[in-house]
Enzyme design. Structure first.
Site, mmCIF file in Angstrom:
data_model
loop_
_atom_site.group_PDB
_atom_site.id
_atom_site.type_symbol
_atom_site.label_atom_id
_atom_site.label_comp_id
_atom_site.label_asym_id
_atom_site.label_seq_id
_atom_site.Cartn_x
_atom_site.Cartn_y
_atom_site.Cartn_z
ATOM 1 N N HIS A 1 0.875 -1.177 0.000
ATOM 2 C CA HIS A 1 0.000 0.000 0.000
ATOM 3 C C HIS A 1 0.914 1.229 0.000
ATOM 4 O O HIS A 1 2.038 1.185 0.527
ATOM 5 C CB HIS A 1 -0.840 -0.052 1.271
ATOM 6 N N GLN B 1 -4.340 -5.071 7.072
ATOM 7 C CA GLN B 1 -5.331 -6.016 6.525
ATOM 8 C C GLN B 1 -5.254 -7.374 7.204
ATOM 9 O O GLN B 1 -5.986 -8.289 6.820
ATOM 10 C CB GLN B 1 -5.107 -6.195 5.011
ATOM 11 N N ASP C 1 3.234 -4.258 8.063
ATOM 12 C CA ASP C 1 2.017 -3.478 7.902
ATOM 13 C C ASP C 1 0.859 -4.467 8.057
ATOM 14 O O ASP C 1 0.547 -5.221 7.134
ATOM 15 C CB ASP C 1 2.031 -2.823 6.519
ATOM 16 N N LYS D 1 -10.417 -0.604 10.468
ATOM 17 C CA LYS D 1 -10.581 -1.815 9.645
ATOM 18 C C LYS D 1 -10.931 -3.015 10.516
ATOM 19 O O LYS D 1 -11.105 -4.125 10.015
ATOM 20 C CB LYS D 1 -9.296 -2.092 8.875
ATOM 21 N N CYS E 1 -4.837 2.410 -3.589
ATOM 22 C CA CYS E 1 -3.595 2.948 -3.001
ATOM 23 C C CYS E 1 -2.450 1.952 -3.158
ATOM 24 O O CYS E 1 -1.610 1.799 -2.262
ATOM 25 C CB CYS E 1 -3.782 3.325 -1.533
HETATM 26 N N1 7TS Z 1 -1.655 -0.567 4.711
HETATM 27 C C1 7TS Z 1 -2.562 -1.368 4.151
HETATM 28 C C2 7TS Z 1 -2.189 -2.764 3.780
HETATM 29 C C3 7TS Z 1 -3.851 -0.878 3.943
HETATM 30 O O1 7TS Z 1 -4.757 -1.681 3.382
HETATM 31 C C4 7TS Z 1 -4.165 0.462 4.286
HETATM 32 C C5 7TS Z 1 -5.508 1.062 3.990
HETATM 33 C C6 7TS Z 1 -3.178 1.218 4.906
HETATM 34 C C7 7TS Z 1 -1.935 0.681 5.091
HETATM 35 C C8 7TS Z 1 -3.439 2.600 5.385
HETATM 36 O O2 7TS Z 1 -4.280 2.548 6.494
HETATM 37 P P1 7TS Z 1 -4.820 3.892 7.156
HETATM 38 O O3 7TS Z 1 -5.827 3.402 8.152
HETATM 39 O O4 7TS Z 1 -3.664 4.554 7.808
HETATM 40 O O5 7TS Z 1 -5.419 4.694 6.064
HETATM 41 N N2 7TS Z 1 -6.168 0.449 2.888
HETATM 42 C C9 7TS Z 1 -7.251 0.898 2.239
HETATM 43 C C10 7TS Z 1 -7.843 0.199 1.190
HETATM 44 O O6 7TS Z 1 -7.479 -0.903 0.807
HETATM 45 N N3 7TS Z 1 -8.864 0.904 0.712
HETATM 46 O O7 7TS Z 1 -8.948 2.059 1.408
HETATM 47 C C11 7TS Z 1 -7.938 2.059 2.361
#
Ligand code: 7TS
Length: 417
Positions: free
Chosen positions: A134, A214, A211, A237, A375
């Site tokens: 990501h 997910q 990371d 999430k 992303c």
């Molecule tokens: N890393 C992964 C693997 C992610 O899926 C996401 C967000 C992030 C980092 C960033 O997370 P945040 O909470 O700091 O924004 N992924 C997604 C997605 O798949 N669709 O919208 C956000």
């Protein structure tokens, strides 16, 4: 005839209808149709237990934390620090000193990039990431490379969406200062066999950041068992609030890192000559934290643990298998990302229909999926597509909702030819 004991999977099956009643939003309609929410990788929904905890906190216990002798402040502090203990237990950190509250995965990774990596990097040093990442696990490293003269190296992926382990072996080396990998790919669903990578990194003395954005909502995660150095995840999430997440860090590394931001709460004493920083974990939590967010995230952990991460993983795996079979039966549909070990995320293309058009028609049918680059633009580039459609499932989704997705794809095919 003897009565057979129920199969373990049947015994462990979730009462999905009861679970769905915990999520008020799942009862609403969108464009006149019952909501079919299949965008859980972007953000999950929240159960009443989390919403009520946050609301109850604001109604009866809110005050600032760590600074008052009065009853409300002490109560808020106890709730906030109690949530930290829940998060510690959730990922099995050794101590709450290793559990830093941050805004989310993105902030956690930026914190490590700026506070751990930046002071240590010299020109020619290397940060190793993968093609699957990501943007949150790419851009902070590019920024720190720009700041220090270090170099970003990328582990390539295969057509199925797995990481090329042999290529990794040739990339990790004397110059590698950190390995930063997704535990689960958000764009493809690939579960990365991180333990193999971590074992090799250990052999080279290279610290590892995972990371886990997910991963934590969908499978049991144990940071001690993983033996990683940093683990990052987001509350929104995993049925928790937005604007709150966790950076787990190995205490020996966190203790040696300078603060990330300065201000109140992260200090023990301040004069104009010098400041003495607070202990872990507060050294990394400048300013009034997202108190309600942390408490709500603690409630989300309670909720997920009561169902059981193992049962959640099994239920989602069942949905993944069912959805994969159903989607493979849709004429002209191609699944992007076919690793043997996947979380319940399915990216796909449907003929030459643009994913955004597809997403718009599905929305009219009440079916929410994400379309776009997720992303993860390098992943899109790898497959030579600007975007994919992505259905991502949670434990509160049903096979009937998979059927609705397939039916809505049929409607889209009819309309768009
Ligand atoms: N890393 C992964 C693997 C992610 O899926 C996401 C967000 C992030 C980092 C960033 O997370 P945040 O909470 O700091 O924004 N992924 C997604 C997605 O798949 N669709 O919208 C956000």
């Amino acid at each position: 005839m003897s009565v057979a004991a129920p199969a373990p999977s049947a015994r462990a099956a979730l009462d999905v209808e009861a679970i769905r009643r915990d999520f008020p939003v799942l009862a609403r309609r969108v464009h006149g149709k019952p909501l079919c929410y299949l965008d859980n990788a972007a953000s999950s929904q929240r159960p009443r237990q989390v919403i009520d905890t946050i609301s109850g906190y604001y109604q009866s216990s809110h005050a600032n934390v760590h600074r008052g002798v009065h009853a409300l402040s002490q109560e808020a502090t106890d709730l906030f620090e109690g949530a930290r203990e829940k998060l510690r237990r959730f990922v099995n950190a050794r101590s709450t000193r290793e559990v830093i509250f941050v805004r989310g995965t993105t902030e956690a990774i930026n914190l490590v990039a700026q506070s751990y990596a930046r002071p240590r990097l010299a020109p020619g040093d290397e940060i190793l990431i993968s093609w699957l990442e990501h943007h949150a696990n790419i851009v902070p490293w590019q920024m720190v490379c720009e700041q220090t003269g270090a170099r970003l190296r990328v582990i390539p992926m295969t057509q199925s969406g797995e990481l090329d382990f042999d290529a990794f072996l040739s990339l990790i080396g004397e110059r590698t200062r950190l390995l930063a990998l997704a535990h689960v790919s958000n764009a493809l669903g690939t579960v990365v066999p991180v333990q193999r990578f971590i074992a090799e990194a250990r052999r080279h003395g290279v610290p590892v950041l995972l990371d886990g954005a997910q991963a934590v909502p969908h499978m049991p995660v144990d940071v001690q068992q993983l033996d990683c150095d940093f683990y990052c995840f987001s509350g929104h999430k995993m049925c928790g609030p937005t604007g709150i997440g966790v950076l787990y860090g190995r205490e020996s590394l966190l203790a040696a890192m300078p603060p990330w931001q300065g201000g109140g709460d992260m200090i023990l004493a301040v004069s104009f000559e010098r400041t003495i920083y607070n202990d872990l974990p507060w050294k990394f939590e400048a300013g009034t934290p997202h108190i309600a967010g942390a408490i709500g995230l603690g409630a989300a952990v309670d909720y997920l643990e009561e169902i059981g991460l193992g049962r959640i993983a099994a239920a989602e795996h069942d949905l993944l298998e069912y959805a994969t079979t159903r989607l493979e039966g849709v004429d002209g549909l191609e699944i992007v990302g076919t690793a043997p070990d996947k979380a319940a995320v399915i990216s796909f293309k449907l003929r030459d229909i643009h994913p955004h058009d597809l997403g718009t028609i599905l929305d009219m049918e009440g079916v929410a999926i994400r379309t776009g680059h997720h992303c993860a633009m390098p992943v899109m580039d790898f497959y030579g597509v600007p975007a994919t459609a992505r259905a991502s499932f949670a434990f509160y989704n049903t096979r009937a909702e998979v059927d609705r997705l397939v039916a809505a794809l049929g409607v889209a095919q009819e309309i768009l030819g």
